[in-house]
Motif scaffolding. Structure first.
Motif, PDB file in Angstrom:
ATOM      1  N   ILE A 188       0.841  -1.195   0.000  1.00  0.00           N
ATOM      2  CA  ILE A 188       0.000   0.000   0.000  1.00  0.00           C
ATOM      3  C   ILE A 188       0.881   1.251   0.000  1.00  0.00           C
ATOM      4  CG2 ILE A 188      -1.846   1.241   1.192  1.00  0.00           C
ATOM      5  CD1 ILE A 188      -2.571  -1.414   2.575  1.00  0.00           C
ATOM      6  N   TYR A 189       1.716   1.360   1.006  1.00  0.00           N
ATOM      7  CA  TYR A 189       2.652   2.466   1.152  1.00  0.00           C
ATOM      8  C   TYR A 189       3.903   1.944   1.843  1.00  0.00           C
ATOM      9  CZ  TYR A 189      -0.006   6.769   0.057  1.00  0.00           C
ATOM     10  OH  TYR A 189      -0.665   7.791  -0.565  1.00  0.00           O
ATOM     11  N   PHE A 190       5.007   2.644   1.643  1.00  0.00           N
ATOM     12  CA  PHE A 190       6.177   2.382   2.452  1.00  0.00           C
ATOM     13  C   PHE A 190       6.883   3.681   2.804  1.00  0.00           C
ATOM     14  CE2 PHE A 190       9.685   2.700  -0.664  1.00  0.00           C
ATOM     15  CZ  PHE A 190       8.981   2.663  -1.857  1.00  0.00           C
ATOM     16  N   SER A 191       7.742   3.580   3.795  1.00  0.00           N
ATOM     17  CA  SER A 191       8.462   4.753   4.278  1.00  0.00           C
ATOM     18  C   SER A 191       9.915   4.370   4.485  1.00  0.00           C
ATOM     19  CB  SER A 191       7.860   5.237   5.595  1.00  0.00           C
ATOM     20  OG  SER A 191       8.703   6.193   6.211  1.00  0.00           O
ATOM     21  N   TYR A 192      10.829   5.219   4.026  1.00  0.00           N
ATOM     22  CA  TYR A 192      12.249   4.912   4.135  1.00  0.00           C
ATOM     23  C   TYR A 192      12.947   5.822   5.148  1.00  0.00           C
ATOM     24  CZ  TYR A 192      12.189   8.591   0.605  1.00  0.00           C
ATOM     25  OH  TYR A 192      11.955   9.734  -0.084  1.00  0.00           O
ATOM     26  N   ASP A 193      12.183   6.699   5.761  1.00  0.00           N
ATOM     27  CA  ASP A 193      12.760   7.574   6.779  1.00  0.00           C
ATOM     28  C   ASP A 193      11.603   8.329   7.437  1.00  0.00           C
ATOM     29  OD1 ASP A 193      15.717   9.769   6.715  1.00  0.00           O
ATOM     30  OD2 ASP A 193      14.573   8.899   8.377  1.00  0.00           O
ATOM     31  N   VAL A 194      11.907   8.967   8.552  1.00  0.00           N
ATOM     32  CA  VAL A 194      10.875   9.761   9.224  1.00  0.00           C
ATOM     33  C   VAL A 194      10.345  10.826   8.264  1.00  0.00           C
ATOM     34  CG1 VAL A 194      10.438  11.340  11.134  1.00  0.00           C
ATOM     35  CG2 VAL A 194      11.894   9.340  11.476  1.00  0.00           C
ATOM     36  N   LYS A 195       9.041  10.933   8.233  1.00  0.00           N
ATOM     37  CA  LYS A 195       8.317  11.907   7.402  1.00  0.00           C
ATOM     38  C   LYS A 195       8.457  11.651   5.907  1.00  0.00           C
ATOM     39  CE  LYS A 195       8.458  15.652  10.805  1.00  0.00           C
ATOM     40  NZ  LYS A 195       7.087  15.466  11.295  1.00  0.00           N
ATOM     41  N   MET A 196       9.119  10.571   5.507  1.00  0.00           N
ATOM     42  CA  MET A 196       9.256  10.235   4.088  1.00  0.00           C
ATOM     43  C   MET A 196       8.344   9.052   3.781  1.00  0.00           C
ATOM     44  SD  MET A 196      11.368  12.561   3.446  1.00  0.00           S
ATOM     45  CE  MET A 196      11.807  12.282   1.752  1.00  0.00           C
ATOM     46  N   LYS A 197       7.667   9.109   2.642  1.00  0.00           N
ATOM     47  CA  LYS A 197       6.766   8.032   2.265  1.00  0.00           C
ATOM     48  C   LYS A 197       6.721   7.918   0.746  1.00  0.00           C
ATOM     49  CE  LYS A 197       2.858  11.196   2.495  1.00  0.00           C
ATOM     50  NZ  LYS A 197       1.638  11.606   3.223  1.00  0.00           N
ATOM     51  N   GLU A 198       6.404   6.718   0.310  1.00  0.00           N
ATOM     52  CA  GLU A 198       6.254   6.453  -1.121  1.00  0.00           C
ATOM     53  C   GLU A 198       5.014   5.598  -1.321  1.00  0.00           C
ATOM     54  OE1 GLU A 198       9.699   8.256  -2.902  1.00  0.00           O
ATOM     55  OE2 GLU A 198       8.163   7.044  -3.910  1.00  0.00           O
ATOM     56  N   LYS A 199       4.297   5.847  -2.407  1.00  0.00           N
ATOM     57  CA  LYS A 199       3.150   5.023  -2.737  1.00  0.00           C
ATOM     58  C   LYS A 199       3.619   3.638  -3.179  1.00  0.00           C
ATOM     59  CE  LYS A 199       0.138   8.818  -4.147  1.00  0.00           C
ATOM     60  NZ  LYS A 199      -0.634   9.424  -5.276  1.00  0.00           N
ATOM     61  N   GLY A 200       2.833   2.647  -2.776  1.00  0.00           N
ATOM     62  CA  GLY A 200       3.063   1.307  -3.254  1.00  0.00           C
ATOM     63  C   GLY A 200       2.201   1.032  -4.472  1.00  0.00           C
ATOM     64  N   ASP A 201       1.712  -0.195  -4.562  1.00  0.00           N
ATOM     65  CA  ASP A 201       0.943  -0.595  -5.743  1.00  0.00           C
ATOM     66  C   ASP A 201      -0.534  -0.254  -5.644  1.00  0.00           C
ATOM     67  OD1 ASP A 201       3.012  -3.478  -5.558  1.00  0.00           O
ATOM     68  OD2 ASP A 201       3.246  -1.796  -6.935  1.00  0.00           O
ATOM     69  N   ILE A 202      -1.054  -0.122  -4.423  1.00  0.00           N
ATOM     70  CA  ILE A 202      -2.494   0.124  -4.253  1.00  0.00           C
ATOM     71  C   ILE A 202      -2.740   1.200  -3.192  1.00  0.00           C
ATOM     72  CG2 ILE A 202      -3.335  -2.111  -5.086  1.00  0.00           C
ATOM     73  CD1 ILE A 202      -3.487  -2.926  -2.055  1.00  0.00           C
ATOM     74  N   PRO A 203      -2.296   2.435  -3.408  1.00  0.00           N
ATOM     75  CA  PRO A 203      -2.425   3.453  -2.371  1.00  0.00           C
ATOM     76  C   PRO A 203      -3.801   4.131  -2.275  1.00  0.00           C
ATOM     77  CG  PRO A 203      -1.367   4.354  -4.307  1.00  0.00           C
ATOM     78  CD  PRO A 203      -1.589   2.883  -4.591  1.00  0.00           C
ATOM     79  N   GLU A 204      -4.656   3.908  -3.275  1.00  0.00           N
ATOM     80  CA  GLU A 204      -5.921   4.648  -3.315  1.00  0.00           C
ATOM     81  C   GLU A 204      -6.778   4.331  -2.101  1.00  0.00           C
ATOM     82  OE1 GLU A 204      -4.005   4.202  -7.087  1.00  0.00           O
ATOM     83  OE2 GLU A 204      -4.815   2.635  -5.787  1.00  0.00           O
ATOM     84  N   GLY A 205      -7.258   5.391  -1.450  1.00  0.00           N
ATOM     85  CA  GLY A 205      -8.114   5.226  -0.284  1.00  0.00           C
ATOM     86  C   GLY A 205      -7.356   5.162   1.036  1.00  0.00           C
ATOM     87  N   TYR A 206      -6.024   5.241   0.961  1.00  0.00           N
ATOM     88  CA  TYR A 206      -5.171   5.152   2.143  1.00  0.00           C
ATOM     89  C   TYR A 206      -4.216   6.331   2.214  1.00  0.00           C
ATOM     90  CZ  TYR A 206      -6.521   0.211   1.719  1.00  0.00           C
ATOM     91  OH  TYR A 206      -7.235  -0.959   1.603  1.00  0.00           O
ATOM     92  N   SER A 207      -3.807   6.650   3.430  1.00  0.00           N
ATOM     93  CA  SER A 207      -2.678   7.551   3.631  1.00  0.00           C
ATOM     94  C   SER A 207      -1.844   6.991   4.780  1.00  0.00           C
ATOM     95  CB  SER A 207      -3.155   8.974   3.935  1.00  0.00           C
ATOM     96  OG  SER A 207      -3.901   9.002   5.134  1.00  0.00           O
ATOM     97  N   VAL A 208      -0.661   7.558   4.973  1.00  0.00           N
ATOM     98  CA  VAL A 208       0.218   7.065   6.028  1.00  0.00           C
ATOM     99  C   VAL A 208       0.855   8.241   6.744  1.00  0.00           C
ATOM    100  CG1 VAL A 208       0.776   4.813   5.015  1.00  0.00           C
ATOM    101  CG2 VAL A 208       2.124   6.833   4.381  1.00  0.00           C
ATOM    102  N   SER A 209       1.390   7.920   7.913  1.00  0.00           N
ATOM    103  CA  SER A 209       2.090   8.921   8.704  1.00  0.00           C
ATOM    104  C   SER A 209       3.267   8.274   9.389  1.00  0.00           C
ATOM    105  CB  SER A 209       1.146   9.510   9.757  1.00  0.00           C
ATOM    106  OG  SER A 209       1.842  10.362  10.638  1.00  0.00           O
ATOM    107  N   ARG A 210       4.421   8.954   9.329  1.00  0.00           N
ATOM    108  CA  ARG A 210       5.597   8.466  10.046  1.00  0.00           C
ATOM    109  C   ARG A 210       6.290   9.664  10.682  1.00  0.00           C
ATOM    110  NH1 ARG A 210      10.456   4.587   8.078  1.00  0.00           N
ATOM    111  NH2 ARG A 210      11.133   3.925  10.167  1.00  0.00           N
ATOM    112  N   GLU A 211       5.852   9.954  11.905  1.00  0.00           N
ATOM    113  CA  GLU A 211       6.393  11.081  12.662  1.00  0.00           C
ATOM    114  C   GLU A 211       7.620  10.680  13.468  1.00  0.00           C
ATOM    115  OE1 GLU A 211       5.315  14.268  12.465  1.00  0.00           O
ATOM    116  OE2 GLU A 211       4.040  13.538  10.842  1.00  0.00           O
TER     117      GLU A 211
END
Lengths: 112, 112
Positions: free
Chosen positions: B46-69
Motif C-alpha cells: 500500500i505504502y512504504f516509508s524509508y525515513d521519518v516523514k518520508m513516504k512512497e506510494k506502493g501498488d495500491i495506495p488509493e483510499g489510504y494515507s500514512v504517517s511516520r512522525e
C-alpha cells in the motif's frame, strides 16, 4: 514494472510426498527471498538467494536461483504436517528502499 | 529479538469511519511497509516509508494515507472506510537495502 508469477496457487499432498513451488520474474533480479506464512500467522523470512545458480538447503527445504536470475524454486522433500502454510517468493529488483514485490503465494496442504 | 507490533489483531468499523492502524518496531529499522493480504492476491504493498516523514506510494495506495512522525512508528489511515477495504493488513520493517522484512501479527479489519 516488475511482474512476478508464482505457481501453483494451491498444492495438496499426502504426508511424505515432495512439493515444489516456482517463482518467475519478467525482469532480472538482484536477489530473491522466500517467506512462509503458517495458517493464522504472519510471513516469516526463510532465506535469501543472491548469486546466479545458487542452491541453498535448510533440512528438507531446497532453494534454487536460476542461472539467468529470473526464476527460483522451493522444493520440500518428504513433506510433514508442519510444512502446512503459504509460501511466498519475494523478488528484489535492486530498487531502492528495500521494496519487495511478493508473489501470489502457494498454499500447501499436507494430508496425514 | 526483532519485534513488530500492530495495535489491534481484529477491528470492526462502519463505512465512512476514519480508521487508524498503528505499527511499532523496536529494531531501529529505516524502512517500514504496509501491505494488505487478500485470498488469491498475495501481499500487495500500500505504502512504504524509508525515513521519518518520508513516504512512497506502493501498488495500491488509493483510499489510504500514512504517517511516520517517529522512526519506530508507521500509521496507516483509512480516511473514509469502505467495505472493499475489509482485509488483513500487515506491517513490516527492514533495514536499508532490500534486507529481510519482519512482519507484525496483522490486523484483520472488517468494514460493515
Amino acid at each position: 514494472g516488475q511482474q512476478v508469477m508464482q505457481i501453483p496457487q494451491y498444492q495438496h499432498v499426502q504426508e511424505g510426498e515432495d512439493f515444489t513451488t516456482y517463482c518467475n520474474s519478467s525482469t532480472t533480479l538482484s536477489n530473491i527471498q522466500w517467506y512462509k506464512q503458517r495458517p493464522g500467522g504472519h510471513p516469516v523470512f526463510l532465506i535469501q538467494l543472491v548469486k546466479s545458480g545458487e542452491v541453498k538447503k535448510q533440512k528438507r527445504l531446497t532453494f534454487q536461483f536460476g542461472e539467468a536470475k529470473k526464476n527460483s524454486s522451493l522444493h520440500i522433500t518428504a513433506t510433514q504436517t508442519t510444512d502446512v502454510g503459504t509460501y511466498f517468493c519475494a523478488p528484489h529488483g535492486g530498487t531502492s528502499y528495500g521494496k519487495l514485490t511478493f508473489g501470489q503465494g502457494t498454499i500447501l496442504t499436507v494430508h496425514p | 529479538d526483532v519485534k513488530v507490533t500492530q495495535s489491534s489483531r481484529y477491528l470492526v468499523k462502519r463505512t465512512g469511519e476514519k480508521v487508524f492502524l498503528e505499527c511499532v518496531q523496536d529494531m531501529d529499522h529505516e524502512n517500514m511497509f504496509w501491505y494488505r493480504q487478500d485470498p488469491g492476491l498475495g501481499l500487495r504493498l500500500i505504502y512504504f516509508s524509508y525515513d521519518v516523514k518520508m513516504k512512497e506510494k506502493g501498488d495500491i495506495p488509493e483510499g489510504y494515507s500514512v504517517s511516520r512522525e517517529k522512526k519506530e512508528r508507521f500509521s496507516l489511515i483509512l480516511e473514509s472506510a469502505s467495505t472493499n477495504q475489509t482485509s488483513m493488513y500487515l506491517c513490516a520493517s527492514s533495514l536499508v537495502g532490500g534486507n529481510i522484512q519482519y512482519f507484525g501479527a496483522g490486523t484483520r479489519l472488517s468494514v460493515l
